[in-house]
Write an enzyme that holds these catalytic residues in place. Structure first.
Site, PDB file in Angstrom:
ATOM      1  N   LYS A 141       0.564  -1.155  -0.014  1.00  0.00           N
ATOM      2  CA  LYS A 141      -0.221  -0.319   0.028  1.00  0.00           C
ATOM      3  C   LYS A 141       1.034   1.153   0.225  1.00  0.00           C
ATOM      4  O   LYS A 141      -0.244   2.360  -0.071  1.00  0.00           O
ATOM      5  CB  LYS A 141      -0.913   0.057   1.288  1.00  0.00           C
ATOM      6  CG  LYS A 141      -1.922  -0.984   0.878  1.00  0.00           C
ATOM      7  CD  LYS A 141      -3.160  -1.318   1.975  1.00  0.00           C
ATOM      8  CE  LYS A 141      -4.649  -1.939   1.732  1.00  0.00           C
ATOM      9  NZ  LYS A 141      -4.203  -3.725   1.930  1.00  0.00           N
TER      10      LYS A 141
HETATM   11  C1  LIG Z   1      -4.495  -4.724   1.477  1.00  0.00           C
HETATM   12  C2  LIG Z   1      -3.728  -5.750   1.309  1.00  0.00           C
HETATM   13  C3  LIG Z   1      -4.258  -6.956   0.396  1.00  0.00           C
HETATM   14  C4  LIG Z   1      -5.434  -6.186  -0.241  1.00  0.00           C
HETATM   15  O1  LIG Z   1      -5.231  -5.613  -1.445  1.00  0.00           O
HETATM   16  P1  LIG Z   1      -6.399  -5.381  -2.632  1.00  0.00           P
HETATM   17  O2  LIG Z   1      -5.542  -3.889  -3.455  1.00  0.00           O
HETATM   18  O3  LIG Z   1      -7.256  -4.749  -1.392  1.00  0.00           O
HETATM   19  O4  LIG Z   1      -7.297  -6.618  -3.454  1.00  0.00           O
HETATM   20  C5  LIG Z   1      -3.823  -8.217   0.738  1.00  0.00           C
HETATM   21  N1  LIG Z   1      -2.970  -7.909   0.878  1.00  0.00           N
HETATM   22  C6  LIG Z   1      -2.127  -7.084   2.158  1.00  0.00           C
HETATM   23  C7  LIG Z   1      -0.979  -7.542   3.150  1.00  0.00           C
HETATM   24  C8  LIG Z   1      -2.953  -5.484   2.544  1.00  0.00           C
HETATM   25  O5  LIG Z   1      -2.399  -4.989   3.370  1.00  0.00           O
END
Ligand SMILES: *Cc1c(COP(=O)(O)O)cnc(C)c1O
Length: 437
Positions: free
Chosen positions: A107
């Site tokens: 993220k």
């Molecule tokens: C947010 C997140 C996901 C999911 O990602 P999306 O874009 O919402 O599908 C998967 N793994 C981790 C560690 C995350 O923080």
């Protein structure tokens, strides 16, 4: 770059508007009107470019003249200042490590790019931008660290007491500067309800310039395309010209960005959407019926999403044509027991510690290869977070192997602070009003 709403294809708004609005009034999501094909020569020679160079090529093709070239280059170099290595595990299996940014999760790509785009569009002398976020763990850290020190912005993070991991809590509470953390005596849903009420409150909107920085913002999606191209570049260096990506999915933003990269001209054989038992999408691809349900808690808690918010973007990319979509996207689900077995399997086979989300993406590749033994493409599974963020999941012998990264060690010696609030909106509103600047 002009954007429409998935609910209104006649709408035309600018990138800047889409960034600050996050979501159209009609509850659709913003999508680019034009998805250009990247220059085939660029794709052919992509292994000669670095990650920031690739990022610039992709972003400038999409954004066109929204941000002048030199500014965009500088913005990208500042935002994407960490690596995304694709590690070779065997002949044709790679793990793409997306956790080398400050919050140790993928993220960071979205949050760092978004914060800088917002700061760029905030002209001198404009009102302070107040970012409100509710978090169950990963998003808050990425947004906090993404906006840390970014001028003319202030971030308020609400997190549920006792429900985030120790490292996640440190990432939220040790920042100071323009970041403040509020520990709410309640659940994640309570935090989210407080934020939603704040956005709907007239008095707060009159006093503050509020924005949400949530994961459906188009400026979080765009930078996530960068690492798909960059991974292809890394594999091309190793002699592969087609890849399979397996993406651990919750809100489907990450895989949505992969599919956007595909539409921009990235040669991908297959995307695998790997989920936990929150399996709205795998059920849809099996039955043709899209039915959301309340989320269930699992080991891979960042993927505990019963109504994936980015799915409408993916359907839009394929013009609602499910058959066309199924040619490119396959989807599998795994439960907690399988997730744990996956973590152990990766440790035994490769001496590699994968977080629970990552393990699910790995299992999906294994399953795909069993079903399609004729497909010999190289496969890449995305590692979305560092294992140290989820210390309680691992058997003790594997937990002992987890190396704590420098970023985290540095946090442990810092002072931390969170303001404490209950779940009542008046309390939160008074908190905000008593801190105008
Ligand atoms: C947010 C997140 C996901 C999911 O990602 P999306 O874009 O919402 O599908 C998967 N793994 C981790 C560690 C995350 O923080």
């Amino acid at each position: 770059m002009k954007l429409y709403s998935t609910n209104n294809k006649n709408l035309r708004i600018s990138f800047k508007e889409a960034v600050f609005n996050s979501m159209p009034q009609d509850k659709g999501l913003y999508m680019p009107v034009e998805i250009p094909q990247l220059d085939p020569d660029f794709i052919k020679n992509i292994e000669q470019y670095s990650l920031p160079e690739i990022a610039y090529k992709v972003a400038s093709a999409l954004l066109r003249d929204e941000i002048p070239d030199e500014d965009l280059k500088a913005l990208i170099e500042d935002a994407i200042n960490f690596e995304a290595p694709a590690l070779k595990l065997d002949e044709d299996t790679y793990v793409l490590e997306l956790f080398h940014g400050p919050s140790l999760a993928f993220k960071d790509f979205g949050a760092r790019f978004m914060s800088r785009v917002m700061a760029y569009f905030l002209k001198d002398g404009e009102q302070l931008l107040d970012v409100l976020v509710a978090t169950s763990g990963d998003t808050g850290g990425a947004v906090a660290l993404g906006f840390l020190g970014v001028p003319n912005t202030r971030v308020t993070i609400l997190y549920p007491e006792g429900k985030v991991s120790p490292i996640q809590e440190l990432q939220l509470t040790t920042n100071g500067q323009n970041i403040r953390a509020i520990e709410v005596k309640g659940t994640f849903d309570d935090c989210q309800a407080l934020v939603k009420q704040a956005f709907a409150d007239e008095e707060l909107n009159a006093k503050f310039r509020l924005t949400s920085a949530n994961s459906i913002n188009i400026s979080r999606l765009i930078p996530q395309t960068f690492y798909y191209f960059n991974t292809f570049a890394q594999l091309k260096k190793q002699g592969f010209d087609e890849v399979i990506f397996s993406v651990p999915s919750g809100n489907f933003g990450n895989i949505g960005a992969g599919l956007l990269a595909y539409k921009l001209g990235l040669p991908v054989k297959k995307f695998i959407a790997a989920t936990n038992i929150n399996d709205t999408v795998p059920r849809f691809l099996e039955s043709g019926i899209y039915e959301t349900k309340p989320s269930t808690q699992t080991y891979s808690n960042a993927m505990d999403v019963g109504a994936p918010s980015n799915w409408i973007r993916i359907m839009d990319l394929f013009n609602q044509d499910v058959e066309a979509l199924k040619k490119v996207v396959t989807s599998y689900r795994f439960n907690d027991e399988e997730t744990l077995a996956g973590i152990i399997d990766i440790d035994v086979k490769f001496d590699y510690v994968a977080c629970p989300h990552t393990a699910i993406a790995y299992l999906a590749i294994e399953k795909y290869r069993k079903e399609k033994p004729e497909d010999k493409s190289a496969a890449v599974f995305l590692s979305t977070a560092h294992a140290c963020k989820f210390p309680d999941i691992f058997p003790s012998d594997i937990a002992a192997k987890i190396e704590i990264p420098e970023q985290v060690k540095a946090l442990e010696s810092k002072s931390h602070h969170a303001d404490k609030l209950g779940v009542d909106f008046e309390g939160f509103k008074n908190y905000l009003l008593s801190r105008v600047n």
